[in-house]
Scaffold this motif. Structure first.
Motif, PDB file in Angstrom:
ATOM      1  N   SER A 187       0.832  -1.208   0.000  1.00 35.66           N
ATOM      2  CA  SER A 187       0.000   0.000   0.000  1.00 35.66           C
ATOM      3  C   SER A 187       0.867   1.258   0.000  1.00 35.66           C
ATOM      4  CB  SER A 187      -0.932   0.007   1.219  1.00 35.66           C
ATOM      5  OG  SER A 187      -1.819  -1.091   1.186  1.00 35.66           O
ATOM      6  N   GLY A 188       1.989   1.188   0.720  1.00 39.60           N
ATOM      7  CA  GLY A 188       2.889   2.335   0.762  1.00 39.60           C
ATOM      8  C   GLY A 188       3.458   2.666  -0.600  1.00 39.60           C
ATOM      9  N   TRP A 189       3.871   1.639  -1.332  1.00 38.22           N
ATOM     10  CA  TRP A 189       4.420   1.870  -2.666  1.00 38.22           C
ATOM     11  C   TRP A 189       3.336   2.370  -3.626  1.00 38.22           C
ATOM     12  CZ3 TRP A 189       9.177   2.726  -3.623  1.00 38.22           C
ATOM     13  CH2 TRP A 189      10.192   2.094  -2.888  1.00 38.22           C
ATOM     14  N   LEU A 190       2.124   1.867  -3.478  1.00 38.37           N
ATOM     15  CA  LEU A 190       1.045   2.266  -4.383  1.00 38.37           C
ATOM     16  C   LEU A 190       0.601   3.708  -4.142  1.00 38.37           C
ATOM     17  CD1 LEU A 190      -1.136  -0.990  -4.354  1.00 38.37           C
ATOM     18  CD2 LEU A 190       0.417  -0.212  -6.153  1.00 38.37           C
ATOM     19  N   SER A 191       0.733   4.170  -2.915  1.00 33.48           N
ATOM     20  CA  SER A 191       0.294   5.530  -2.584  1.00 33.48           C
ATOM     21  C   SER A 191       1.416   6.570  -2.721  1.00 33.48           C
ATOM     22  CB  SER A 191      -0.268   5.582  -1.160  1.00 33.48           C
ATOM     23  OG  SER A 191       0.728   5.210  -0.219  1.00 33.48           O
ATOM     24  N   ALA A 192       2.653   6.102  -2.873  1.00 37.00           N
ATOM     25  CA  ALA A 192       3.789   7.030  -2.956  1.00 37.00           C
ATOM     26  C   ALA A 192       3.713   7.874  -4.226  1.00 37.00           C
ATOM     27  CB  ALA A 192       5.099   6.246  -2.928  1.00 37.00           C
ATOM     28  N   THR A 193       3.948   9.158  -4.087  1.00 40.31           N
ATOM     29  CA  THR A 193       3.952  10.061  -5.235  1.00 40.31           C
ATOM     30  C   THR A 193       5.363  10.382  -5.713  1.00 40.31           C
ATOM     31  OG1 THR A 193       3.835  11.945  -3.729  1.00 40.31           O
ATOM     32  CG2 THR A 193       1.745  11.123  -4.631  1.00 40.31           C
ATOM     33  N   GLU A 194       6.339  10.230  -4.809  1.00 44.69           N
ATOM     34  CA  GLU A 194       7.740  10.415  -5.170  1.00 44.69           C
ATOM     35  C   GLU A 194       8.512   9.164  -4.773  1.00 44.69           C
ATOM     36  OE1 GLU A 194       9.435  13.978  -3.638  1.00 44.69           O
ATOM     37  OE2 GLU A 194       7.857  15.286  -4.434  1.00 44.69           O
ATOM     38  N   PHE A 195       9.221   8.586  -5.738  1.00 44.95           N
ATOM     39  CA  PHE A 195       9.935   7.335  -5.456  1.00 44.95           C
ATOM     40  C   PHE A 195      10.986   7.097  -6.530  1.00 44.95           C
ATOM     41  CE2 PHE A 195       5.985   6.498  -7.740  1.00 44.95           C
ATOM     42  CZ  PHE A 195       6.438   5.860  -8.883  1.00 44.95           C
ATOM     43  N   ASP A 196      11.946   6.254  -6.191  1.00 44.57           N
ATOM     44  CA  ASP A 196      12.929   5.787  -7.157  1.00 44.57           C
ATOM     45  C   ASP A 196      12.298   4.628  -7.930  1.00 44.57           C
ATOM     46  OD1 ASP A 196      15.204   3.583  -7.709  1.00 44.57           O
ATOM     47  OD2 ASP A 196      16.076   5.588  -7.857  1.00 44.57           O
TER      48      ASP A 196
END
Length: 327
Positions: A257-266
Motif C-alpha cells: 500500500s505504501g508503494w502504491l500511494s507514494a507520489t515520489e519514489f525511485d
C-alpha cells in the motif's frame, strides 16, 4: 485438397494485400495517418489467424484476404484512439499518430479507418455477409466496452480477478476470437465449428494478455522490447497486482500500500520492492498456472474442430509460436 504448410505464404499474401489497399487520397492529412499506422508493422496475428481458419475448411483461403485486413484495420483504429486516451508517445517504437500529427487528426483518421474496415468486410460472399457483419458489430461493441472498463479500473482499488478477466476478454480477446470465427464462416464452416474457433481464440487471447502482464514484471528486458516493470511504476491494475492486493496481509500489505500511494519514489527501487512482494506471495506461479489453463482450454477447442488434422496442426503450431514469445 492442396496443402499449404508454411505460414509465411499467408503472411506474404497479407503483406501484398495491405500494400495494395487504398484508404482514400484527399485530403492527405486525413489519409496519411492511416497509411502511417498500417505500415508500422506488428505481428499481424489476427489477419493471419483469419486466413488459417479459412484454410481449415477451404483451399480458397485468398477469398478471406480483404476481410482479414478489415480485422487488422479495425485493430489499428482502436490502437490509434487508445493511444490518445492513454496519451502514449510511442507505438511499436515510433511516434503515435496524435504525437506525429495531433489529437483531432488522430480521432478523424481513426473514424475513417472504421469506415474502411466495413468496406473491406463487404468483400465477404453475400451468403455469409450478414452473419459476419452481425458478429463483427457485436465484437466491435465489446472491444469498446472493455476499454471503458479498463478506464473505470484506473480509479478503483477493489477490482476483482473476475472483473479483470472480463475486461481483458472484451478489450483484447474477443477480437482474436472473431478473427478465427470469421475465417471459418467465410470458408462455409457450420455454427458449431465456428463457435469452437471463436472460443479457442478467446482463451488463447486471455492467456496471451496474462502473459503480457507477467512479462512486464519478469521478462528479459533485451527480449521484451519495452521497460520491464512499467506496469508497477504506473500502478497499472494487472492480474499480478490484483492478486497481490487480495492476498497480502500484515506487513506485506502495508508495504504494498505504501508503494502504491507514494507520489515520489525511485523507479528502480519500487520495481524491485513490489516484485519482491509478488515473489513472497507466489504471484508468478499463480499467474503462470492461470496462463497455462487458458492456453490449454484454447487448444482443446481447436482440437474439437472438425477439419483436416494437418491443417489444424498448422493453426495450433502458429498459436504455440505466438504464446511462446518473450516480447
Amino acid at each position: 485438397m492442396t496443402q499449404t504448410t508454411n505460414p509465411l505464404v499467408f503472411l506474404e499474401a497479407l503483406h501484398q494485400e495491405i500494400q495494395q489497399t487504398e484508404y482514400g487520397q484527399q485530403p492527405v492529412e486525413l489519409y496519411e495517418p492511416i497509411r502511417y499506422i498500417m505500415n508500422l508493422g506488428g505481428k499481424r496475428m489476427r489477419p493471419l489467424l483469419t486466413l488459417m481458419a479459412t484454410y481449415l475448411f477451404s483451399d480458397d483461403w485468398r477469398k478471406a484476404l480483404k476481410p482479414a485486413i478489415a480485422v487488422e484495420v479495425f485493430h489499428n483504429f482502436t490502437l490509434m484512439h487508445d493511444d490518445i486516451m492513454d496519451q502514449a508517445p510511442l507505438r511499436r517504437g515510433q511516434p503515435t499518430v496524435h504525437e506525429k500529427w495531433n489529437n483531432n487528426s488522430a480521432i478523424l483518421s481513426g473514424d475513417v479507418m472504421l469506415v474502411n474496415a466495413y468496406g473491406l468486410l463487404l468483400d465477404v460472399e453475400t451468403q455469409y455477409l450478414k452473419k459476419v457483419l452481425t458478429r463483427f458489430n457485436r465484437t466491435a461493441a465489446e472491444v469498446c466496452e472493455g476499454q471503458q472498463l479498463d478506464m473505470n479500473f484506473e480509479t478503483r482499488w477493489d477490482v476483482t480477478e473476475a472483473e479483470y478477466i472480463e475486461m481483458i476478454r472484451l478489450k483484447t480477446s474477443v477480437l482474436l476470437g472473431f478473427a478465427l470465427e470469421m475465417g471459418g464462416i467465410i470458408a462455409g464452416a457450420d455454427d458449431e465449428n465456428s463457435a469452437l474457433l471463436r472460443e479457442g481464440g478467446i482463451n488463447i487471447g486471455l492467456g496471451f494478455q496474462l502473459k503480457d502482464d507477467l512479462l512486464d514484471v519478469y521478462g528479459d528486458p533485451a527480449k521484451f522490447g519495452k521497460q520491464v516493470g512499467g506496469d508497477i511504476i504506473a500502478n497499472k491494475k494487472t492480474f499480478l497486482l490484483i492478486e497481490a492486493l487480495q492476498q497480502a496481509q500484515g506487513d506485506l500489505k502495508t508495504e504494498l500500500s505504501g508503494w502504491l500511494s507514494a507520489t515520489e519514489f525511485d523507479k528502480t527501487e519500487k520495481v524491485r520492492a513490489v516484485t519482491a512482494i509478488y515473489d513472497q506471495l507466489g504471484i508468478r506461479q499463480l499467474t503462470e498456472a492461470r496462463i497455462n489453463d487458458y492456453f490449454t482450454r484454447g487448444f482443446a477447442s481447436f482440437g474439437q474442430v472438425a477439419a483436416d488434422p494437418a491443417r489444424k496442426a498448422l493453426l495450433t503450431e502458429f498459436a504455440e509460436q505466438l504464446i511462446g514469445r518473450e516480447s
